[in-house]
Design a protein around this motif. Structure first.
Motif, PDB file in Angstrom:
ATOM      1  N   LEU A   1       2.033 -48.288  59.057  1.00  0.00           N
ATOM      2  CA  LEU A   1       2.626 -47.044  58.987  1.00  0.00           C
ATOM      3  C   LEU A   1       3.546 -47.108  60.072  1.00  0.00           C
ATOM      4  N   ASP A   2       4.083 -48.191  60.694  1.00  0.00           N
ATOM      5  CA  ASP A   2       5.007 -48.580  61.529  1.00  0.00           C
ATOM      6  C   ASP A   2       6.479 -48.010  61.248  1.00  0.00           C
ATOM      7  N   PHE A   3       6.567 -46.817  60.757  1.00  0.00           N
ATOM      8  CA  PHE A   3       7.896 -46.340  60.678  1.00  0.00           C
ATOM      9  C   PHE A   3       7.820 -44.594  60.967  1.00  0.00           C
ATOM     10  N   VAL A   4       8.585 -43.999  61.178  1.00  0.00           N
ATOM     11  CA  VAL A   4       8.792 -42.504  61.712  1.00  0.00           C
ATOM     12  C   VAL A   4       9.482 -41.702  60.722  1.00  0.00           C
ATOM     13  N   ILE A   5       8.928 -40.461  60.434  1.00  0.00           N
ATOM     14  CA  ILE A   5       9.561 -39.699  59.351  1.00  0.00           C
ATOM     15  C   ILE A   5      10.714 -38.514  60.203  1.00  0.00           C
ATOM     16  N   SER A   6      11.689 -38.651  59.759  1.00  0.00           N
ATOM     17  CA  SER A   6      12.642 -37.743  60.649  1.00  0.00           C
ATOM     18  C   SER A   6      12.280 -36.112  60.543  1.00  0.00           C
ATOM     19  N   GLU A   7      12.750 -35.515  61.533  1.00  0.00           N
ATOM     20  CA  GLU A   7      12.421 -34.076  61.625  1.00  0.00           C
ATOM     21  C   GLU A   7      12.725 -33.312  60.640  1.00  0.00           C
ATOM     22  N   ALA A   8      13.638 -33.598  60.000  1.00  0.00           N
ATOM     23  CA  ALA A   8      14.392 -32.980  58.959  1.00  0.00           C
ATOM     24  C   ALA A   8      13.507 -33.061  57.455  1.00  0.00           C
ATOM     25  N   ASP A   9      13.228 -34.514  57.264  1.00  0.00           N
ATOM     26  CA  ASP A   9      12.031 -34.539  56.241  1.00  0.00           C
ATOM     27  C   ASP A   9      10.720 -34.313  56.352  1.00  0.00           C
ATOM     28  N   MET A  10      10.193 -34.126  57.723  1.00  0.00           N
ATOM     29  CA  MET A  10       9.008 -33.551  58.236  1.00  0.00           C
ATOM     30  C   MET A  10       8.990 -32.041  57.618  1.00  0.00           C
ATOM     31  N   ALA A  11      10.261 -31.286  58.057  1.00  0.00           N
ATOM     32  CA  ALA A  11      10.458 -30.128  57.583  1.00  0.00           C
ATOM     33  C   ALA A  11      10.127 -29.851  56.129  1.00  0.00           C
ATOM     34  N   VAL A  12      10.923 -30.639  55.373  1.00  0.00           N
ATOM     35  CA  VAL A  12      10.775 -30.667  53.775  1.00  0.00           C
ATOM     36  C   VAL A  12       9.363 -30.848  53.174  1.00  0.00           C
ATOM     37  N   LEU A  13       8.554 -31.679  53.982  1.00  0.00           N
ATOM     38  CA  LEU A  13       7.147 -31.872  53.660  1.00  0.00           C
ATOM     39  C   LEU A  13       6.339 -30.686  54.020  1.00  0.00           C
ATOM     40  N   LYS A  14       6.453 -30.212  55.029  1.00  0.00           N
ATOM     41  CA  LYS A  14       5.806 -28.989  55.474  1.00  0.00           C
ATOM     42  C   LYS A  14       5.991 -28.049  54.715  1.00  0.00           C
ATOM     43  N   ASP A  15       7.223 -27.699  54.123  1.00  0.00           N
ATOM     44  CA  ASP A  15       7.463 -26.575  53.330  1.00  0.00           C
ATOM     45  C   ASP A  15       7.145 -26.900  51.716  1.00  0.00           C
ATOM     46  N   LEU A  16       6.650 -27.830  51.572  1.00  0.00           N
ATOM     47  CA  LEU A  16       6.407 -28.257  50.321  1.00  0.00           C
ATOM     48  C   LEU A  16       5.123 -27.698  49.719  1.00  0.00           C
ATOM     49  N   HIS A  17       5.126 -26.950  48.605  1.00  0.00           N
ATOM     50  CA  HIS A  17       3.990 -26.453  47.928  1.00  0.00           C
ATOM     51  C   HIS A  17       3.558 -27.221  46.758  1.00  0.00           C
ATOM     52  N   ALA A  18       2.434 -28.055  46.887  1.00  0.00           N
ATOM     53  CA  ALA A  18       2.219 -28.725  45.897  1.00  0.00           C
ATOM     54  C   ALA A  18       0.535 -28.920  45.620  1.00  0.00           C
ATOM     55  N   GLN A  19       0.123 -27.653  44.989  1.00  0.00           N
ATOM     56  CA  GLN A  19      -1.468 -27.648  45.050  1.00  0.00           C
ATOM     57  C   GLN A  19      -2.270 -27.759  43.569  1.00  0.00           C
ATOM     58  N   ASP A  20      -1.728 -28.497  42.841  1.00  0.00           N
ATOM     59  CA  ASP A  20      -2.304 -28.549  41.451  1.00  0.00           C
ATOM     60  C   ASP A  20      -3.067 -29.909  41.673  1.00  0.00           C
ATOM     61  N   TYR A  21      -4.338 -29.917  41.471  1.00  0.00           N
ATOM     62  CA  TYR A  21      -5.206 -30.920  41.768  1.00  0.00           C
ATOM     63  C   TYR A  21      -5.910 -31.285  40.221  1.00  0.00           C
ATOM     64  N   GLY A  22      -5.214 -31.079  39.325  1.00  0.00           N
ATOM     65  CA  GLY A  22      -5.841 -31.541  38.043  1.00  0.00           C
ATOM     66  C   GLY A  22      -7.364 -31.404  37.707  1.00  0.00           C
ATOM     67  N   ASP A  23      -7.954 -32.340  37.251  1.00  0.00           N
ATOM     68  CA  ASP A  23      -9.169 -32.279  36.983  1.00  0.00           C
ATOM     69  C   ASP A  23     -10.235 -32.022  38.227  1.00  0.00           C
ATOM     70  N   SER A  24      -9.753 -32.309  39.334  1.00  0.00           N
ATOM     71  CA  SER A  24     -10.281 -32.070  40.675  1.00  0.00           C
ATOM     72  C   SER A  24     -10.368 -30.855  41.053  1.00  0.00           C
ATOM     73  N   SER A  25      -9.708 -29.753  40.350  1.00  0.00           N
ATOM     74  CA  SER A  25      -9.692 -28.401  40.799  1.00  0.00           C
ATOM     75  C   SER A  25     -11.151 -27.649  40.848  1.00  0.00           C
ATOM     76  N   VAL A  26     -11.742 -28.418  39.947  1.00  0.00           N
ATOM     77  CA  VAL A  26     -13.373 -28.027  39.826  1.00  0.00           C
ATOM     78  C   VAL A  26     -14.054 -27.870  41.241  1.00  0.00           C
ATOM     79  N   PHE A  27     -13.580 -28.772  42.201  1.00  0.00           N
ATOM     80  CA  PHE A  27     -14.139 -28.761  43.535  1.00  0.00           C
ATOM     81  C   PHE A  27     -13.769 -27.683  44.426  1.00  0.00           C
ATOM     82  N   PRO A  28     -14.753 -26.811  44.974  1.00  0.00           N
ATOM     83  CA  PRO A  28     -14.159 -25.800  45.712  1.00  0.00           C
ATOM     84  C   PRO A  28     -13.217 -25.955  46.707  1.00  0.00           C
ATOM     85  N   VAL A  29     -13.227 -26.918  47.255  1.00  0.00           N
ATOM     86  CA  VAL A  29     -12.304 -27.436  48.572  1.00  0.00           C
ATOM     87  C   VAL A  29     -10.682 -27.424  47.973  1.00  0.00           C
TER      88      VAL A  29
END
Length: 285
Positions: A253-281
């Protein structure tokens, strides 16, 4: 793999390695070998739970790793269904006996509600009783730190108000696509380290085109990008794998994500867990 040598400091000054190995879904008969392999690669932080059904194997792996026990950070979790003092005391002793260890480095309450009623009823009194048992285990040297998992702000407040020790850790679902910013900030304000489980979204993030494109820009894999993201949030990621090659690459992991890309990832909404959605978490219920 310098990240394997880096640590955070908990509020009680206990050092915890910044990258850990999660063992959910690693069968008990495979856990010892997975732990030994991880330790050989350089991992020093191993996470398990009573609910995983592999404490025996994880403990065997720790004991036979060839590395001094004091150099390893071992976590386990009190089953979410245990919401009484006597049951918690017995379960804490049971985990140590099952693992063959004199102490663990971190003992957590796995969830504020039993799994069958996750995010449902009020178990504040039961959590306070379980927390009292963990506080006693901490003072007795059976755990070097204690904490919780899947606790929301109101759950944390009840533990803090009803106990004598503020949790050292709150282990949460944290990944690009699911970043509980307010809860992370609150934990930070109370000097509670956030551990992030499923930093690769239980594998579902691998199919996200935007995240894949960003990883290609940095010349890394999607898992590497996601684990690096969790670290730059100030959380302590716990990617789970029994694959030795994945253990190695997850720590490169010897790299650094830029502040701009961190903001993009932080704002991302991706919460489809497929078959694993059966788990409460993942489903939230």
């Amino acid at each position: 793999m310098s990240v394997l040598k880096e640590t955070y400091r908990l509020s009680n000054d206990v050092a915890i390695p910044q990258l850990g190995l999660g063992t959910w879904f690693i069968d008990d008969d495979r856990a010892a070998e997975a732990v030994r392999t991880a330790v050989e690669i350089g991992y020093r932080n191993i996470d398990t739970a009573q609910a995983y059904g592999n404490e025996r194997g994880v403990g065997e792996g720790i004991r036979t790793s060839g590395v001094d026990r004091g150099q390893l950070f071992v976590s386990t979790k009190l089953a979410a269904e245990i919401k009484d003092y006597d049951g918690a005391v017995a379960a804490i002793s049971g985990s140590l006996e099952t693992m063959g260890l004199d102490y663990v480095d971190l003992f957590l309450i796995h969830a504020p509600q039993p799994w069958e009623d996750f995010r449902g009823g009020d178990y504040a009194e039961g959590n306070q009783q379980a927390w009292r048992a963990l506080e006693e285990a901490y003072r007795a040297g059976k755990a070097r730190a204690i904490g919780v998992s899947n606790f929301l702000k109101e759950d944390l407040d009840r533990i803090i108000d009803g106990g004598t020790i503020t949790p050292h850790v709150n282990q949460l679902l944290v990944h690009a696509g699911n970043t509980p910013v307010d809860l992370i900030d609150y934990c930070t304000s109370r000097s509670i380290l956030v551990q992030g489980y499923s930093p690769i979204a239980h594998g579902e993030i691998l199919d996200n085109a935007d995240v894949t494109a960003m990883a290609e820009k940095y010349g890394v894999s999607v898992p590497q990008l996601c684990i690096r993201y969790a670290l730059q949030l100030g959380t302590q990621p716990l990617p789970k794998t029994a694959n030795p090659e994945h253990m190695r690459t997850n720590a490169q992991l010897d790299f650094v994500i830029s502040e701009a890309d961190m903001a993009v990832l932080k704002d991302l909404h991706a919460q489809d867990y497929g078959d694993s959605s059966v788990f409460p978490v993942y489903s939230g219920k």
